[in-house]
Design a protein around this motif. Structure first.
Motif, mmCIF file in Angstrom:
data_model
loop_
_atom_site.group_PDB
_atom_site.id
_atom_site.type_symbol
_atom_site.label_atom_id
_atom_site.label_comp_id
_atom_site.label_asym_id
_atom_site.label_seq_id
_atom_site.Cartn_x
_atom_site.Cartn_y
_atom_site.Cartn_z
ATOM 1 N N ALA A 1 20.036 -17.938 3.356
ATOM 2 C CA ALA A 1 19.363 -17.795 2.052
ATOM 3 C C ALA A 1 20.175 -18.349 0.895
ATOM 4 O O ALA A 1 19.605 -18.717 -0.133
ATOM 5 N N ASN A 2 21.475 -18.406 1.025
ATOM 6 C CA ASN A 2 22.304 -18.956 -0.059
ATOM 7 C C ASN A 2 22.388 -20.477 0.012
ATOM 8 O O ASN A 2 22.949 -21.111 -0.878
ATOM 9 N N VAL A 3 21.798 -21.071 1.034
ATOM 10 C CA VAL A 3 21.853 -22.524 1.221
ATOM 11 C C VAL A 3 20.466 -23.156 1.162
ATOM 12 O O VAL A 3 20.251 -24.144 0.457
ATOM 13 N N MET A 4 19.508 -22.582 1.886
ATOM 14 C CA MET A 4 18.185 -23.198 1.998
ATOM 15 C C MET A 4 17.466 -23.190 0.658
ATOM 16 O O MET A 4 17.452 -22.180 -0.045
ATOM 17 N N ARG A 5 16.846 -24.297 0.342
ATOM 18 C CA ARG A 5 16.236 -24.478 -0.980
ATOM 19 C C ARG A 5 14.853 -23.849 -1.076
ATOM 20 O O ARG A 5 14.396 -23.505 -2.171
ATOM 21 N N LEU A 6 14.171 -23.683 0.034
ATOM 22 C CA LEU A 6 12.777 -23.222 -0.008
ATOM 23 C C LEU A 6 12.686 -21.715 -0.237
ATOM 24 O O LEU A 6 13.453 -20.931 0.324
ATOM 25 N N LEU A 7 11.715 -21.314 -1.062
ATOM 26 C CA LEU A 7 11.368 -19.909 -1.240
ATOM 27 C C LEU A 7 9.851 -19.824 -1.345
ATOM 28 O O LEU A 7 9.261 -20.333 -2.296
ATOM 29 N N GLU A 8 9.224 -19.214 -0.343
ATOM 30 C CA GLU A 8 7.782 -18.987 -0.415
ATOM 31 C C GLU A 8 7.543 -17.731 -1.255
ATOM 32 O O GLU A 8 8.025 -16.650 -0.908
ATOM 33 N N VAL A 9 6.831 -17.898 -2.358
ATOM 34 C CA VAL A 9 6.511 -16.775 -3.238
ATOM 35 C C VAL A 9 5.066 -16.381 -2.935
ATOM 36 O O VAL A 9 4.143 -17.158 -3.171
ATOM 37 N N VAL A 10 4.894 -15.172 -2.398
ATOM 38 C CA VAL A 10 3.606 -14.774 -1.844
ATOM 39 C C VAL A 10 2.864 -13.875 -2.828
ATOM 40 O O VAL A 10 3.314 -12.767 -3.148
ATOM 41 N N ASP B 1 0.816 -1.222 0.000
ATOM 42 C CA ASP B 1 0.000 0.000 0.000
ATOM 43 C C ASP B 1 0.848 1.270 0.000
ATOM 44 O O ASP B 1 0.388 2.330 -0.427
ATOM 45 N N ALA B 2 2.073 1.152 0.494
ATOM 46 C CA ALA B 2 2.922 2.338 0.595
ATOM 47 C C ALA B 2 3.614 2.666 -0.721
ATOM 48 O O ALA B 2 4.253 3.711 -0.842
ATOM 49 N N ALA B 3 3.507 1.764 -1.700
ATOM 50 C CA ALA B 3 4.192 1.968 -2.972
ATOM 51 C C ALA B 3 3.205 2.323 -4.066
ATOM 52 O O ALA B 3 2.021 2.006 -3.990
ATOM 53 N N THR B 4 3.704 3.003 -5.088
ATOM 54 C CA THR B 4 2.874 3.223 -6.272
ATOM 55 C C THR B 4 2.851 1.925 -7.083
ATOM 56 O O THR B 4 3.790 1.131 -7.027
ATOM 57 N N ASN B 5 1.759 1.708 -7.809
ATOM 58 C CA ASN B 5 1.612 0.527 -8.649
ATOM 59 C C ASN B 5 1.814 -0.770 -7.858
ATOM 60 O O ASN B 5 2.780 -1.519 -8.080
ATOM 61 N N PRO B 6 0.916 -1.079 -6.912
ATOM 62 C CA PRO B 6 1.069 -2.294 -6.095
ATOM 63 C C PRO B 6 0.987 -3.584 -6.897
ATOM 64 O O PRO B 6 1.312 -4.655 -6.373
ATOM 65 N N GLN B 7 0.599 -3.497 -8.178
ATOM 66 C CA GLN B 7 0.578 -4.707 -9.005
ATOM 67 C C GLN B 7 1.979 -5.299 -9.182
ATOM 68 O O GLN B 7 2.130 -6.480 -9.483
ATOM 69 N N ARG B 8 3.010 -4.470 -8.997
ATOM 70 C CA ARG B 8 4.376 -4.953 -9.205
ATOM 71 C C ARG B 8 5.022 -5.454 -7.907
ATOM 72 O O ARG B 8 6.213 -5.756 -7.881
ATOM 73 N N ILE B 9 4.254 -5.549 -6.822
ATOM 74 C CA ILE B 9 4.796 -5.975 -5.527
ATOM 75 C C ILE B 9 4.521 -7.462 -5.336
ATOM 76 O O ILE B 9 3.442 -7.964 -5.621
ATOM 77 N N ILE B 10 5.515 -8.175 -4.818
ATOM 78 C CA ILE B 10 5.427 -9.616 -4.594
ATOM 79 C C ILE B 10 6.135 -9.942 -3.278
ATOM 80 O O ILE B 10 7.008 -9.200 -2.837
ATOM 81 N N GLY B 11 5.750 -11.019 -2.655
ATOM 82 C CA GLY B 11 6.480 -11.521 -1.489
ATOM 83 C C GLY B 11 7.456 -12.602 -1.920
ATOM 84 O O GLY B 11 7.084 -13.522 -2.651
ATOM 85 N N MET B 12 8.689 -12.486 -1.482
ATOM 86 C CA MET B 12 9.695 -13.534 -1.724
ATOM 87 C C MET B 12 10.343 -13.846 -0.381
ATOM 88 O O MET B 12 11.287 -13.168 0.043
ATOM 89 N N HIS B 13 9.778 -14.836 0.316
ATOM 90 C CA HIS B 13 10.219 -15.159 1.671
ATOM 91 C C HIS B 13 11.310 -16.223 1.623
ATOM 92 O O HIS B 13 11.039 -17.409 1.440
ATOM 93 N N PHE B 14 12.556 -15.775 1.774
ATOM 94 C CA PHE B 14 13.701 -16.674 1.809
ATOM 95 C C PHE B 14 13.839 -17.274 3.208
ATOM 96 O O PHE B 14 13.385 -16.702 4.198
ATOM 97 N N PHE B 15 14.500 -18.417 3.280
ATOM 98 C CA PHE B 15 14.771 -19.065 4.555
ATOM 99 C C PHE B 15 16.274 -19.046 4.804
ATOM 100 O O PHE B 15 17.067 -19.246 3.879
ATOM 101 N N ALA B 16 16.654 -18.778 6.033
ATOM 102 C CA ALA B 16 18.067 -18.615 6.360
ATOM 103 C C ALA B 16 18.748 -19.974 6.566
ATOM 104 O O ALA B 16 18.153 -20.886 7.153
#
Length: 694
Positions: A434-443, A417-432
Motif C-alpha cells: 500500500a505504500n508503493v502501489m499507486r492505485l486506490l479504488e474508492v468505492v 449496515d453494522a454502523a450508525t450513520n452509513p452515509q459516512r462509510i466509504i470503500g478505500m481499496h488499497f493495493f499491496a
C-alpha cells in the motif's frame, strides 16, 4: 480562449522587449502561441530600439508543454521547432524567465533562448517518453551541448524533473532567483544589450567515451521493458555528437512522426488523457471535502502497515490499533522495517525517517481512534469480523468521522449496515504494498454521502494515489475482471496448455510477469479461500477447474512454500511435474483432445475475457469509463502503460474478433460469458467497442 484575443503580448521596458505568453491554464504551446511567439521574436529582433528580449509567461507556470487538444492531430505550421529556431536565430539576445514548470516544448523554448533564469521553486523536464514520444523541437540536440550525452540521456529517457539547484550546477540556467524572476531576467537582459547572442547550436557536445554511452543506451533499452520511446530518445541524443542542430532536429522530427502514430504512442496518450478524465467524478458538483488531519488504521498486518506508512509519508498524524500488545509490537516492527528498507536504499535519510515515524502511534485499544477524522480498517477479510469492528467504531469515533473499509471482495454495504450513520462509510481499496502501489479504488456505497466521497478522493490525492471511483460489486473493478482473466487461464490448462505457455505468451506481449508467475508470487491460498467461500453459491452449470484446489490441498501455495504452479529449488524456477500430471488428468477427464495454443491465441482469448467483463461493468455503472478500467490494470496489476490497458487492447484487436472469442467462451464455458450488447453492436457496426477508451 477567445481566438481573437492575442496569447502573446510584447511591451518595451526601455531597451528590453518583454514578450509574455498568456495562454491559461498552463500556457500550452498551441498553434496560436507558436505563431504569435515566432512573429514577435522575428519582429523585435529586427527592431532598432530593442537591445534584448525576455520571454516570460503569465499565470502560475512557464509553458508546460504541448496543447493536449492537439494530441494525435496533424500539427499546423509553424511547428514548435520552427519557433525555437527563430528564437535561437534572433540577432538580439533572448533571455527565458522560467517559473512554475517548463516541460517538453516549454523547456525547448528555454533551451533555444540565449540565456535562462529560473525561479528557485521551478522545475524543468522533457517528459515526452511518458506519452510514447521523443522531444521534437530540439531538446535532444541542444541539451547535450550544455550538459553532455550521459546526463541528457538520463533526462530524456526518464522524463524526470530537474530542480533549480541541479539546473544551475549542470549549467542549464545562468541564475536561480528567489524573488521575481521576470525582474531578474530584465536586469540580466540589460547586461547583454550590444553583445552577440550566445547560441547553443554553436556549441560542441562535450567529449565522451563511446563505449560508455553505448552501454548507457543498452541499459535504457533494458529498463524500458519493451517501450520504444526511451531508446529512440537516447539514440537521438547520441546523434547530436555527429550532427548539427538543424540536422539533428530534422532527425527528431522523423522519429517523432513515427512514434506519434505508433500503437505505443496512441496507448500512452490514451493513458495520459485517461488520468485526467478519471478525476471527474459525477455527483460531486456541490460536495465539500472534510478536513482530514488525523487518520486511524485498524490492523497492522502487511496491508495495515503499508497504509500507515503511506499516510505518514503524506503528512497525516496516524494512529494504528492492533488487538493486543504482541500484535502491536509486531505491527511496530513492520512499519519500522518498511522505513528501514527505504533508508537502506538511500531514498530516506535518518532525519526524515525519524520525523515520519514520529507521526505514527500504535495502541492496543479501539478507544485510541476517538480523536480520528478518518479510520481505515485493514483487518482479516471476513464479513462478521468487519461488521463487528464497524459496529464498535461507530460508538467510539465522532459522529462526523469517516469510516473506510479496505475489503477486496466483500460487499461493503453489508459492512456499513453494522454502523450508525452509513452515509459516512466509504470503500478505500488499497493495493499491496500500500505504500508503493499507486492505485486506490474508492468505492461509493449505496448511502455514501457526496462529501464523504469527495473527502476520500482528496485523501487519495494527498497520498499521491491514482483514485478510481467504483460502484459496489464482488471484487469491484480490478479483482472482478482479474477473476475472469484467471478463470480463462485455468480453462486453458484443462485444455492442455502448460503454465509456461501462457506466461511466455503474455510476457512476449509485454506484461512484466505472466499470470502463473504472478499467482505463485502472490500465493495461491487467498484465491483458494475465496473459491471455497463462494462454492455454495456457484452456478452448477459453470465450468470449474480444480487443478489449483488440488495444488493447495497438498500445501503448494507458491514461492513461499517452494512449489505452486512452478517449483522453486534454491530460488530457481522450473516446471512442476505435479502440475503437468494434474493437467494431463484434467485433459483426459474432460474427454477432449489436447489443444495447441499459439501466443496470439492466448493473448486474444484473455483480452476478450477481460473486455467481456469490462463491458458488463460499464453497463452496470460500476466504472464510469472504459479508460478507468485501463487505469486500474496499468496502476494496480502491472500492465505497462505503453500497452494502454485491456480495454484499449480490445479495441485494437477489433470488435469482430473479440465477439467471436466471446461466442466460443459462451458455447464452451457455460454461463457468465455472454457478450454484452456494447460489444455486439460494435461488431455489427465495425466501430470501436469502447469510445471512451480512445
Amino acid at each position: 480562449m477567445n481566438a481573437d484575443v492575442p496569447v502573446v503580448r510584447s511591451e518595451l521596458r526601455g531597451a528590453i522587449a518583454l514578450v509574455t505568453i498568456d495562454n491559461p491554464p498552463v500556457n500550452a504551446a498551441s498553434l496560436a502561441v507558436r505563431t504569435e511567439l515566432k512573429t514577435a521574436i522575428e519582429r523585435l529582433g529586427n527592431q532598432p530600439d530593442v537591445g534584448a528580449i525576455v520571454i516570460a509567461c503569465a499565470g502560475r507556470t512557464f509553458t508546460a508543454g504541448a496543447d493536449i487538444r492537439e494530441f494525435g492531430k496533424p500539427l499546423v505550421p509553424p511547428i514548435l521547432f520552427e519557433t525555437c529556431a527563430a528564437i535561437e536565430a534572433c540577432p538580439k539576445p533572448v533571455v527565458a524567465a522560467v517559473h512554475g514548470t517548463a516541460l517538453g516544448g516549454g523547456f525547448e523554448i528555454a533551451l533555444a533562448s540565449h540565456a535562462r533564469l529560473m525561479k528557485r521553486d521551478a522545475r524543468l523536464g522533457l517528459p515526452e517518453v511518458k506519452i510514447g514520444q521523443a522531444p521534437g523541437a530540439g531538446g535532444t540536440q541542444r541539451l547535450p551541448r550544455i550538459i553532455g550525452l550521459a546526463k541528457t540521456i538520463d533526462v530524456v529517457t526518464t522524463g524526470r524533473m530537474i530542480a533549480a539547484d541541479e539546473a544551475l550546477s549542470l549549467g542549464i540556467v545562468d541564475q536561480v532567483v528567489d524573488n521575481d524572476v521576470v525582474d531578474a531576467a530584465l536586469a540580466h537582459a540589460q547586461t547583454l544589450v550590444g553583445t552577440r547572442p550566445t547560441r547553443t547550436c554553436d556549441r560542441q557536445v562535450p567529449p565522451f567515451d563511446q563505449a560508455e554511452i553505448d552501454q548507457v543506451i543498452k541499459d535504457v533499452d533494458k529498463r524500458a521493458r519493451g517501450q520504444q520511446s526511451p531508446g529512440e530518445a537516447a539514440r537521438l541524443v547520441l546523434a547530436a555528437a555527429r550532427m548539427s542542430v538543424p540536422e539533428g532536429v530534422a532527425l527528431e522530427r522523423e522519429v517523432f512522426a513515427r512514434l506519434v502514430v505508433s500503437q505505443q504512442g496512441q496507448a500512452l496518450r490514451h493513458i495520459f488523457l485517461a488520468e485526467r478524465a478519471a478525476a471527474k467524478v459525477d455527483g460531486l458538483e456541490n460536495a465539500k471535502p472534510i478536513d482530514i488531519r488525523h487518520v486511524g488504521v485498524a490492523g497492522a498486518g502487511t496491508m495495515g502497515a503499508g497504509i500507515a506508512v503511506a499516510l505518514a509519508d503524506a503528512g497525516y498524524k496516524v494512529t494504528v490499533v492492533e488487538r493486543d500488545e504482541a500484535a502491536v509490537a509486531a505491527g511496530r516492527a513492520r512499519i519500522e522495517g518498511l522505513y528501514a528498507r527505504l533508508q537502506k536504499s538511500g531514498r530516506l535519510d535518518e532525519a526524515s525517517l525519524r520525523e515520519r515515524l514520529s507521526r505514527v502511534e500504535l495502541a492496543g485499544t479501539l478507544q485510541a481512534f476517538a480523536p480520528c477524522d478518518l479510520v481505515i480498517e485493514a483487518v482479516f477479510d471476513d464479513l462478521e469480523v468487519k461488521r463487528t469492528l464497524f459496529g464498535a467504531l461507530s460508538k467510539i469515533v465522532r459522529p462526523d468521522a469517516i469510516l473506510a473499509t479496505n475489503t477486496s471482495y466483500l460487499n461493503p454495504d453489508f459492512i456499513a449496515d453494522a454502523a450508525t450513520n452509513p452515509q459516512r462509510i466509504i470503500g478505500m481499496h488499497f493495493f499491496a504494498p500500500a505504500n508503493v502501489m499507486r492505485l486506490l479504488e474508492v468505492v461509493r456505497m449505496a448511502q455514501t454521502s457526496p462529501d464523504v466521497l469527495a473527502t476520500a478522493l482528496a485523501v487519495a490525492r494527498k497520498l499521491r494515489k491514482l483514485a478510481i471511483a467504483s460502484g459496489v460489486c464482488p471484487g469491484f473493478i480490478g479483482n472482478r475482471i482479474y477473476a475472469m482473466y484467471r478463470r480463462q487461464c485455468e480453462y486453458m490448462l484443462e485444455e492442455g496448455a502448460q503454465p509456461r505457455d501462457i506466461d511466455d505468451a503474455m510476457e512476449s506481449f509485454g506484461l512484466p510477469m505472466g499470470p502463473f508467475r504472478v499467482f505463485d508470487m502472490s500465493g495461491l491460498e487467498i484465491a483458494w479461500a475465496q473459491r471455497k467461500r463462494l462454492a455454495p453459491t456457484r452456478d452448477p452449470r459453470e465450468r470449474y477447474v480444480d487443478i489449483a484446489d488440488q495444488l493447495c490441498e497438498q500445501g503448494h501455495f507458491g514461492q513461499k512454500t517452494g512449489a505452486g504452479w512452478y517449483r522453486y529449488d534454491n530460488g530457481v524456477r522450473s516446471d512442476h511435474p505435479l502440475v503437468r500430471e494434474l493437467i494431463d488428468k484434467a485433459v483426459t477427464r474432460r474427454g477432449g483432445e489436447r489443444t495447441t495454443f499459439t501466443a496470439e491465441d492466448i493473448r486474444i482469448r484473455l483480452i476478450a475475457a477481460m473486455a467481456c467483463e469490462g463491458a458488463k461493468i460499464l453497463r452496470e455503472g460500476i466504472a464510469a469509463r472504459a479508460s478507468d478500467i485501463d487505469l486500474v490494470f496499468v496502476n494496480g496489476y502491472g500492465w505497462p502503460s505503453w500497452l494502454g490497458g485491456p480495454m484499449f487492447q480490445a479495441d485494437q484487436i477489433g470488435a469482430k474478433r473479440i465477439l467471436a472469442e466471446i461466442e466460443q467462451m459462451q458455447t464452451r464455458d457455460g454461463p457468465g460469458w455472454e457478450a454484452d450488447a456494447v460489444i455486439v453492436e460494435a461488431a455489427q457496426s465495425r466501430g470501436p467497442m469502447f469510445p471512451a477508451a480512445l
